[in-house]
Design an enzyme around this catalytic site. Structure first.
Site, PDB file in Angstrom:
ATOM      1  N   ASP A  84      43.608  35.210  47.406  1.00  0.00           N
ATOM      2  CA  ASP A  84      42.837  34.048  47.846  1.00  0.00           C
ATOM      3  C   ASP A  84      43.239  32.839  47.014  1.00  0.00           C
ATOM      4  OD1 ASP A  84      41.170  35.531  49.696  1.00  0.00           O
ATOM      5  OD2 ASP A  84      40.254  36.428  47.927  1.00  0.00           O
TER       6      ASP A  84
ATOM      7  N   ASP B 158      44.204  41.531  48.500  1.00  0.00           N
ATOM      8  CA  ASP B 158      44.692  40.306  49.147  1.00  0.00           C
ATOM      9  C   ASP B 158      44.660  39.175  48.122  1.00  0.00           C
ATOM     10  OD1 ASP B 158      41.935  39.636  48.996  1.00  0.00           O
ATOM     11  OD2 ASP B 158      41.623  40.499  50.978  1.00  0.00           O
TER      12      ASP B 158
ATOM     13  N   ASP C 242      30.385  34.433  43.038  1.00  0.00           N
ATOM     14  CA  ASP C 242      29.355  35.434  42.768  1.00  0.00           C
ATOM     15  C   ASP C 242      29.400  35.983  41.341  1.00  0.00           C
ATOM     16  OD1 ASP C 242      31.715  36.768  43.429  1.00  0.00           O
ATOM     17  OD2 ASP C 242      30.842  37.961  45.055  1.00  0.00           O
TER      18      ASP C 242
HETATM   19  P1  ATP Z   1      38.386  42.218  47.362  1.00  0.00           P
HETATM   20  O1  ATP Z   1      39.170  41.290  48.264  1.00  0.00           O
HETATM   21  O2  ATP Z   1      39.204  43.007  46.434  1.00  0.00           O
HETATM   22  O3  ATP Z   1      37.390  43.011  48.103  1.00  0.00           O
HETATM   23  P2  ATP Z   1      37.392  39.745  46.282  1.00  0.00           P
HETATM   24  O4  ATP Z   1      36.705  39.461  44.976  1.00  0.00           O
HETATM   25  O5  ATP Z   1      38.685  39.064  46.535  1.00  0.00           O
HETATM   26  O6  ATP Z   1      37.504  41.309  46.386  1.00  0.00           O
HETATM   27  P3  ATP Z   1      36.500  38.542  48.718  1.00  0.00           P
HETATM   28  O7  ATP Z   1      35.402  38.960  49.607  1.00  0.00           O
HETATM   29  O8  ATP Z   1      37.902  38.586  49.207  1.00  0.00           O
HETATM   30  O9  ATP Z   1      36.334  39.384  47.399  1.00  0.00           O
HETATM   31  O10 ATP Z   1      36.146  37.055  48.260  1.00  0.00           O
HETATM   32  C1  ATP Z   1      37.042  36.260  47.481  1.00  0.00           C
HETATM   33  C2  ATP Z   1      36.261  35.506  46.419  1.00  0.00           C
HETATM   34  O11 ATP Z   1      35.336  34.613  47.036  1.00  0.00           O
HETATM   35  C3  ATP Z   1      35.417  36.363  45.497  1.00  0.00           C
HETATM   36  O12 ATP Z   1      36.167  36.861  44.419  1.00  0.00           O
HETATM   37  C4  ATP Z   1      34.363  35.382  45.041  1.00  0.00           C
HETATM   38  O13 ATP Z   1      34.844  34.533  44.041  1.00  0.00           O
HETATM   39  C5  ATP Z   1      34.128  34.553  46.290  1.00  0.00           C
HETATM   40  N1  ATP Z   1      33.054  35.102  47.127  1.00  0.00           N
HETATM   41  C6  ATP Z   1      33.190  35.962  48.173  1.00  0.00           C
HETATM   42  N2  ATP Z   1      31.995  36.268  48.713  1.00  0.00           N
HETATM   43  C7  ATP Z   1      31.076  35.591  47.996  1.00  0.00           C
HETATM   44  C8  ATP Z   1      29.660  35.480  48.073  1.00  0.00           C
HETATM   45  N3  ATP Z   1      28.965  36.162  48.983  1.00  0.00           N
HETATM   46  N4  ATP Z   1      29.044  34.682  47.170  1.00  0.00           N
HETATM   47  C9  ATP Z   1      29.751  33.982  46.254  1.00  0.00           C
HETATM   48  N5  ATP Z   1      31.075  34.054  46.135  1.00  0.00           N
HETATM   49  C10 ATP Z   1      31.742  34.840  46.986  1.00  0.00           C
HETATM   50 MG    MG Z   2      39.853  39.102  48.284  1.00  0.00          MG
END
Ligand code: ATP
Ligand code: MG
Length: 439
Positions: free
Chosen positions: A64, A62, A142
């Protein structure tokens, strides 16, 4: 790293010519949101997994977006926008099936503490809706590889945390002091395991070091959030790797304590083999674009404690199918106090269990009735796993594979050839099946 230091840092800027992200790889809807924010005078960046995965040449799950516009300001720009979230308020812009998540820049912990963020005793963040600058937003994320920003104004990348170097090296590294970051949000321990498994990255030693000691912090996480994380760990094609890594860090015990306890004590490696078979076959299904279900996943993860409890009930004279249902009923309340399992998945999970003893009954019309059961397919797949793990006679497994694939004439000759008068238990028992509920 504290905020005073970080706010004076200037980012490493990678111009368009020096990276591989092209607009054609970004979803049209995400581009629409980025451009509309920009036109309205706001900053807007693609960030997180979208940027990370594109840099790695993978297809993002996805997209963001991060912006200096407040959620209400985002809301005012899009008709198809909803504001969601209690802990973080986010804007969701919906285009048919695709949701673009738009988050306002937020400050990290130190700033949040000063301006009214809330922590509990162990340092966990309870609220952190403190808006901040782009730099602050980078440092509250994170992992370094998750904190890269793609700027829609000039298509450059902004990197405050050396994320690009870590990405190239295949290193997953928490931003800031790992102990503090895990205490703020213990789910980051699961995210470390997940991203390392998904990307094939090595967890940096400093990021890995505190995990085992802090694993019990997961006990304080709402079960519904852990359920969502479990699905992301196990249903996206890298489940076996996730499992091995969760075990390694002592995290699996915090999620599936009964199963973990058996894994630790079992000598012949059977439950381990069974779960590994289940996850490997789930991974193979995902990678072949076949459907997978939480019910089947949880059936596999909880099978060993349920099976063992069912044996106790069977020894007291209970019918095998009933014993399995009762055993699941006994084990679930404790389990779902850690990791939620919504009813709509728990019910089919129990059906998968209950049907297992019926595979051993091959006389009369019973096999045809079982074949017509709405849950036959999942229960059969489960039987195959048990056979692969050495828990069920391979002859029985083969018979069922054939039985469902032949025409009516073939079925009646298989029915005639099946061992007569089988009831619950196969006669030729092997060591393992002495202790296994029927089938
Ligand atoms: P994917 O969507 O492929 O699982 P993602 O890295 O996009 O991985 P998401 O959960 O969609 O993960 O979160 C988007 C972004 O928000 C992350 O890349 C990170 O920068 C931030 N983020 C999400 N959860 C946390 C958290 N628990 N602590 C700190 N930052 C976070
Ligand atoms: Mg994501």
């Amino acid at each position: 790293m504290n905020l005073q230091e970080t706010s004076t840092l200037s980012p490493n800027i990678v111009p368009r010519a020096d990276h591989n992200i092209s607009r054609t790889q970004i979803s049209e809807n995400a581009l629409k949101v980025l451009y509309r924010l920009k036109t309205a005078g706001y900053e807007s960046y693609l960030v997180g997994g979208g940027v990370r995965d594109l840099l790695l040449g993978r297809e993002p799950k996805d997209f963001d977006i991060a912006t200096d516009a407040r959620p209400e300001q985002v809301h005012a720009l899009f008709r198809n926008c909803r504001i969601i979230g209690r802990r973080f308020r986010l804007a969701h812009v919906q285009f048919g099936g695709e949701i673009i998540e738009v988050a306002t820049f937020r400050a990290n912990q130190d700033a949040a503490r000063e301006v009214g963020g809330a922590h509990n005793d162990s340092g966990r963040i309870l609220r952190d809706n403190t808006y901040g600058t782009l730099e602050q937003d980078a440092f509250r994320r994170d992992f370094t590889v998750n904190a890269l920003y793609y700027d829609i104004r000039d298509f450059s990348l902004r990197d405050y945390v050396n994320g690009i170097a870590d990405l190239r090296a295949g290193t997953l590294r928490l931003i800031g002091e790992p102990q503090i970051r895990y205490r703020e949000d213990p789910v980051r321990m699961l995210r470390a395991v997940r991203f390392a498994a998904k990307l094939g990255f090595r967890i940096h030693p400093d990021t890995a070091a505190p995990i085992s000691a802090l694993s019990t912090l997961l006990d304080g996480i709402p079960p519904a959030r852990l359920f969502e994380e479990i699905l992301k760990l196990f249903l996206y094609g890298f489940g076996l790797q996730s499992f091995e890594s969760l075990r390694h860090f002592g995290l699996f015990a915090r999620l599936f304590s009964r199963t973990d306890a058996i894994l630790d004590t079992e000598e012949q490696g059977f439950p381990h083999t069974f779960i590994a078979e289940a996850l490997a076959s789930t991974d193979a299904r995902v990678n072949a674009d076949k459907s997978v279900t939480p019910a089947f996943l949880f059936a596999a993860l909880l099978w060993e404690p349920v099976r063992q409890q069912a044996l106790v009930l069977e020894a007291q004279g209970m019918h095998p199918g009933e014993a399995l249902r009762r055993a699941a009923d006994e084990i679930l309340p404790e389990q779902i106090s850690h990791v939620a399992l919504p009813r709509r998945f728990a019910t089919p999970m129990i059906e998968i269990y209950q049907l297992q003893p019926r595979f051993a009954q091959r006389d009369g019309k019973r096999p045809l009735r079982l074949l017509a059961h709405p849950r036959f397919r999942a229960a059969y797949d489960f039987l195959m796993l048990r056979a692969a793990a050495g828990e069920v006679d391979t002859e029985l497994a083969r018979w069922w594979t054939e039985f469902q694939n032949v025409d009516a004439a073939g079925q009646s000759s298989l029915l005639n050839a099946a061992p007569a008068g089988e009831r619950g238990r196969s006669r030729r028992r092997r060591r393992r099946r002495e202790t296994s509920p029927s089938a």
